[in-house]
Design an enzyme around this catalytic site. Structure first.
Site, PDB file in Angstrom:
ATOM      1  N   THR A 269     -15.925   1.957   2.049  1.00 42.54           N
ATOM      2  CA  THR A 269     -14.473   2.072   2.163  1.00 42.54           C
ATOM      3  C   THR A 269     -14.123   3.501   2.546  1.00 42.54           C
ATOM      4  O   THR A 269     -14.993   4.355   2.732  1.00 42.54           O
ATOM      5  CB  THR A 269     -13.810   1.743   0.823  1.00 42.54           C
TER       6      THR A 269
ATOM      7  N   VAL B  94       1.730   2.078  -6.701  1.00 44.16           N
ATOM      8  CA  VAL B  94       1.613   1.270  -7.915  1.00 44.16           C
ATOM      9  C   VAL B  94       1.879   2.091  -9.177  1.00 44.16           C
ATOM     10  O   VAL B  94       2.119   1.520 -10.247  1.00 44.16           O
ATOM     11  CB  VAL B  94       0.241   0.574  -8.010  1.00 44.16           C
TER      12      VAL B  94
ATOM     13  N   ASP C  35       0.849  -1.176   0.000  1.00 49.36           N
ATOM     14  CA  ASP C  35       0.000   0.000   0.000  1.00 49.36           C
ATOM     15  C   ASP C  35       0.893   1.238   0.000  1.00 49.36           C
ATOM     16  O   ASP C  35       1.995   1.224   0.559  1.00 49.36           O
ATOM     17  CB  ASP C  35      -0.899   0.019   1.236  1.00 49.36           C
TER      18      ASP C  35
ATOM     19  N   LYS D 101     -11.359   3.261 -15.046  1.00 51.84           N
ATOM     20  CA  LYS D 101     -11.823   1.920 -14.701  1.00 51.84           C
ATOM     21  C   LYS D 101     -12.258   1.125 -15.926  1.00 51.84           C
ATOM     22  O   LYS D 101     -12.075  -0.095 -15.982  1.00 51.84           O
ATOM     23  CB  LYS D 101     -12.956   2.011 -13.675  1.00 51.84           C
TER      24      LYS D 101
ATOM     25  N   TYR E  40     -12.483   9.180 -13.761  1.00 51.78           N
ATOM     26  CA  TYR E  40     -12.576   7.941 -12.991  1.00 51.78           C
ATOM     27  C   TYR E  40     -13.232   6.832 -13.819  1.00 51.78           C
ATOM     28  O   TYR E  40     -12.731   5.704 -13.871  1.00 51.78           O
ATOM     29  CB  TYR E  40     -13.371   8.171 -11.706  1.00 51.78           C
TER      30      TYR E  40
END
Length: 266
Positions: free
Chosen positions: A209, A67, A44, A178, A174
């Site tokens: 989340t 990442v 993370d 995706k 976004y």
């Protein structure tokens, strides 16, 4: 952590989970450990968060990892290979949203005016979302395939989003990121299945989340439909991800499982 008849699904497996410091990634890591994984590497960008989750688990370790940093991803996966000998399961849950865009969408809704985002969306916001969500997925997939292909085996599960299908107004970066993640994972899946590697995608809808916690209330209220299930829990999405990572899903290759509680079908 839940324990049931599935507790040995991942016995002796070496697993890595990105975005494992919180949310869906943390839930996946916990369940992999509960179901017998020999080692779970939690990666993370928030190294402290990953370390905190790893401390809960019997055979886990944490690594700070962005990442979007291709060299860093390669180094982390190669280090895992050096220390543990192989990588059996990779669940890629790392990703970002755009809290500022959400606030602007919410303000427009509250004021009863059209959402106007595209003409004012700056390059930095676009690149941040693409760099982490799409570029980051490529970096992780590439690194995992590099270490799995020589063994002729491995499973990769990518966390996508239902936003790729319903393309929320005011959220083009976004949604595009995706959608790209889904197409990328499917293209890789078709290539690497010949090498014994399975790649699949979970596309969650609203899930409780950290991202959801930052969502303005007016947007959250828009998902409150009594005809469908409420926000999913991270554990519910983790269950789907680990089904795809298990032998029970051996015939699923390049699948995108829409997990949005019945809000829409694709």
């Amino acid at each position: 952590m839940r324990t049931d008849a599935r507790t040995e699904r991942f016995a002796d497996k070496v697993a890595m989970v990105t975005g494992a410091g919180s949310g869906m990634g943390a839930a996946v890591a916990r369940q992999l450990a509960a179901e017998g994984a020999r080692t779970v590497v939690l990666a993370d960008v928030n190294g402290e968060g990953a370390a905190a989750v790893a401390k809960e688990l019997p055979a886990a370790e944490a690594v700070e990892l962005d990442v979007a940093d291709a060299a860093g991803v390669d180094a982390a996966v190669q280090d895992l290979l050096h220390r543990h000998g192989r990588l059996d399961v990779l669940v890629h849950a790392a990703g970002v949203d755009d809290p500022e865009a959400k606030e602007r969408i919410a303000a427009a809704l509250v004021e009863g005016r059209p959402v106007e985002m595209t003409d004012s969306l700056d390059d930095a916001s676009w690149r941040r979302v693409m760099r982490v969500n799409l570029d980051g997925t490529f970096h992780v997939l590439r690194a995992a395939v590099r270490v799995m292909r020589p063994f002729g085996a491995g499973v990769i599960v990518v966390i996508g989003s239902s936003a790729a299908f319903d393309t929320p107004v005011g959220y083009p970066h976004y949604a595009a990121s995706k959608a790209g993640v889904h197409a990328l994972a499917q293209a890789v899946a078709k290539e690497v299945v010949a090498s014994g590697i399975r790649v699949n995608v979970v596309a969650p809808g609203p899930t409780e989340t950290g991202m959801a916690a930052r969502t303005p209330e007016v947007l959250r209220a828009g998902f409150a439909d009594p005809r469908v299930r409420p926000y999913a829990t991270p554990e519910e999405i983790a269950d789907i991800a680990l089904f795809l990572a298990s032998d029970a899903a051996v015939n699923l290759v390049g699948a995108v499982l829409l997990a949005n509680g019945g809000r829409f079908t694709a």
